[in-house]
Design a protein around this motif. Structure first.
Motif: not given
Lengths: 569, 111
Positions: A112, B89, B93-95, B101-102, A114-117, B91, B98-99
């Motif tokens: 998933e 997950t 984790l700003s969203q 769900v993930g 979840t943001g910038e990466y 990223g 989605r976190v």
């Protein structure tokens, strides 16, 4: 890495990294651009992974350059298994710290976002892998898998750009593989945008039910390279790419003559074939092309040289058996390893692959003579231009390595014998023609030299005989009745002999006649002489008688006078 | 794929036998993004798993071998090690949605 200086005089030196893959280094003029990434694009099953892996294995084993293989598609165990069949022991290389395989597993459904990466994890992994074995070579196979695993294409593209730049600064020679795209892009995701130093495409096409793998160097910055599509072969030793070895026609030439295996043919050519020349034996079916080729092969082996016999018509055992019946025993040479008969059906693979196979065998066996019997059958596999280009390359390659090549070629009845379908005559140095001479319900074989570059050669048609002791070339009958062979020749020769005998007898007879005549004359002379002698005798008798008669008359007269008492006068 | 049944089962487990969530945050050095990721993760955990979570921060620059061993590609990555199954997950984790769900954190309070 080897340094390649071109003769343009520029100080800049492009580092080349030899792949060790047969042929590929010739096309790329020394290898891949050293310290830079190269893109290899191709469809599924075109051999991308194989080329990439061979690049690493050869690097590790031949150039002492350890390599890292980052696999996005196949698991390490699968790779090990797949490459074991090509003779690459990946486990062993890994144990020696010459190779490192890292399987990167990514599954979209499991991740998933979840943001910038960023892909720093990949960089760290790669960096760690490279540093842990001191790798000089890196393969990313197939990095496009990332596109299906990660949704944020913006990030991905930025990261890929960064990755390729990073690889350059790292100084490793890298191969990036990519799936071939459909549209105007070489790869499905347009990877060529990032890897711009060297791009190679692979192709696996089926033409006329025959599949051929081809390779093409689309671009290579700062280096000359072959731009054609080159066929390549995957076999138990890996990949072989067939290059055109010499486009420049600058191969060495030899003045050494080598025997043809037929004594009279040697004299016809003024001493045999030139070493390294190409010879074409053409003729209709059953004119003895294979026999002539086998004789040449035997002569080669008798000198202790190696001969490669590529048979496209008969099985090796069949050739050996057939040749034995005419006194050419090839089997001992096969056992001694001097003669290698390789038989292949022309239709089993494409022309290009045949060429690659021949190329490979020639490189491995290193013969001094190669026989291709016949080249005709290859025509069934390709078009005329293809065949011609293939033969050009084959002959070029053979000439470059000073290998004397003998080709047989089946001409079809009816067509002018001087025409070969492939138009290869310009490539051929010595061309012998075997032809049927059909006279008096018989088919006989005639041989003549159509051309032979750089040597005096006989202009006569000879009769070509196959005997229990091999080939015999005899003078054909040439006389007032024309050129005759076979029985016609024998008959004509007999006729000539009869005439000769008759003339001799005539002379004898005339001689005898004259003798008789002389004798008759002599007899006549003798008779006349006898006659004369008889006359003389008669005359002598007559004169004697006359004298006696005179004496008697005197006596009588004296008697009468005495009686008459006549006065004595 | 993961339909509604599974999380319900998990929440039942949570209710009957509260267990510790083990979360791992993989970062590549102290960057603004990794700091943001850690802050976001802490915030979400405090919100949903107060008192029953543990966060382990792993810096791949210090332990590069781990990137290979744990199949880390992108940073920051969060892996839910416990409870099973493993969840991942990527990223910063700003969203938050989605976190959730993930990592399979049901926003129980809001439902």
């Amino acid at each position: 890495m080897t340094e390649v200086t071109d003769n343009t005089g520029f100080p800049e030196v492009l580092q080349k990294c030899p792949t060790g893959i047969r042929g590929l280094d010739d096309i790329t003029d020394g290898g891949l651009p050293g310290g830079r990434p190269t893109l290899i694009a191709g469809g599924p099953g075109s051999g991308k992974t194989l080329i990439a892996m061979e690049f690493l294995v050869r690097g590790a084993t031949q150039y002492d350059e350890p390599g890292v293989f980052i696999a996005f598609e196949e698991r390490e165990e699968d790779l090990v298994k797949n490459f074991a069949s090509l003779g690459f022991d990946l486990k062993e290389l890994e144990a020696q710290k010459k190779l490192l395989v890292d399987y990167i597993h990514i599954e979209r459904s499991e991740i998933e976002e979840t943001g910038e990466y960023d892909l720093e994890g990949l960089f760290i992994r790669l960096n760690y892998a490279i540093d842990s074995i001191g790798a000089k070579r890196v393969v990313l196979d197939t990095i496009e898998s990332l596109f299906s695993a990660l949704t944020n294409e913006g990030i991905l593209r930025a990261e890929l750009r960064r990755l390729f730049h990073w690889l350059k600064t790292k100084g490793v020679t890298a191969i990036i593989t990519g799936e071939r795209g459909g549209g105007d892009t070489l790869t499905r995701r347009g990877l060529e945008e990032y890897v711009s130093d060297c791009v190679i495409t692979l192709d696996h096409r089926v033409e006329g039910q025959i599949a051929t793998r081809r390779l093409r160097v689309v671009k290579y910055r700062g280096s000359k390279h072959g731009t054609n599509e080159y066929p390549f072969l995957i076999d138990e030793h890996g990949i072989s790419v067939l290059p055109i070895t010499s486009l420049e026609l600058d191969h060495d030439v030899s003045t050494e003559r080598i025997p043809t295996g037929v004594l009279r043919l040697d004299t016809m050519l003024g001493g045999g074939f030139y070493r390294g020349s190409s010879i074409l034996i053409s003729g209709t079916a059953g004119t003895g092309k294979t026999t002539l080729a086998a004789s040449f092969a035997r002569a080669t082996c008798e000198r202790g040289e190696r001969c490669l016999y590529l048979a496209f018509e008969e099985a090796p055992r069949q050739i050996i058996r057939n040749m034995r019946t005419i006194g050419i025993d090839l089997e001992p040479y096969v056992r001694q390893g001097l003669l290698k008969i390789h038989a292949a059906r022309p239709t089993i693979f494409g022309l290009e692959l045949h060429l690659v196979t021949m190329y490979k065998m020639i490189n491995e066996f290193k013969p001094s003579v190669a026989v291709v019997d016949p080249i005709t059958n290859l025509i069934t596999v390709g078009s005329e231009t293809e065949v011609k280009s293939m033969l050009t390359r084959l002959i070029d390659m053979l000439k470059a390595s000073q290998i004397t090549a003998l080709f047989t070629h089946l001409t079809h009845g009816g067509a002018p014998l001087e025409l070969t379908e492939m138009g290869v005559s310009s490539l051929i140095d010595t061309w012998a023609l075997l032809r049927d001479i059909e006279i008096g319900g018989e088919r006989n074989r005639g041989l003549y030299i159509l051309k032979s570059r750089g040597m005096e050669h006989s202009n006569q048609i000879r009769e070509f005989l196959m005997t229990g002791q091999g080939i015999d070339i005899i003078d054909a009958y040439t006389g007032p009745a024309g050129v005759l062979t076979g029985t016609a020749r024998v008959v004509q020769e007999a006729k000539d002999r009869v005439l000769e005998v008759e003339r001799k007898e005539e002379i004898e007879r005339k001689k005898r006649d004259l003798e008789r005549q002389r004798k008759a004359v002599e007899a006549q002379i003798a008779a006349l002489r006898a006659e004369y002698e008889a006359g003389e005798e008669k005359f002598r008798k007559f004169t004697q008688e006359e004298e006696r008669r005179k004496e008697i008359q005197e006596e009588v007269r004296k008697e009468i006078a005495r009686i008459r008492k006549a006065d004595v006068p | 794929m993961n339909n509604i049944k599974e999380p319900q089962q998990e929440s039942e487990i949570q209710e009957t036998e509260p267990e510790v969530w083990e979360l791992r945050l993989y970062i590549a050095g102290q960057t603004a993004r990794s700091d943001a990721a850690l802050a976001n993760l802490k915030r979400i955990c405090e919100e949903h798993l107060a008192g029953k979570y543990r966060i382990e921060v792993i810096d791949l620059l210090k332990n590069p071998q781990i990137a290979r061993d744990h199949q880390i590609l992108a940073t920051p990555t969060v892996i839910r090690k416990l409870p099973e199954p493993l969840k991942k997950t990527i990223g910063d984790l700003s969203q938050t949605e989605r976190v959730l769900v993930g990592l399979d954190l049901r926003p129980l309070k809001k439902e």
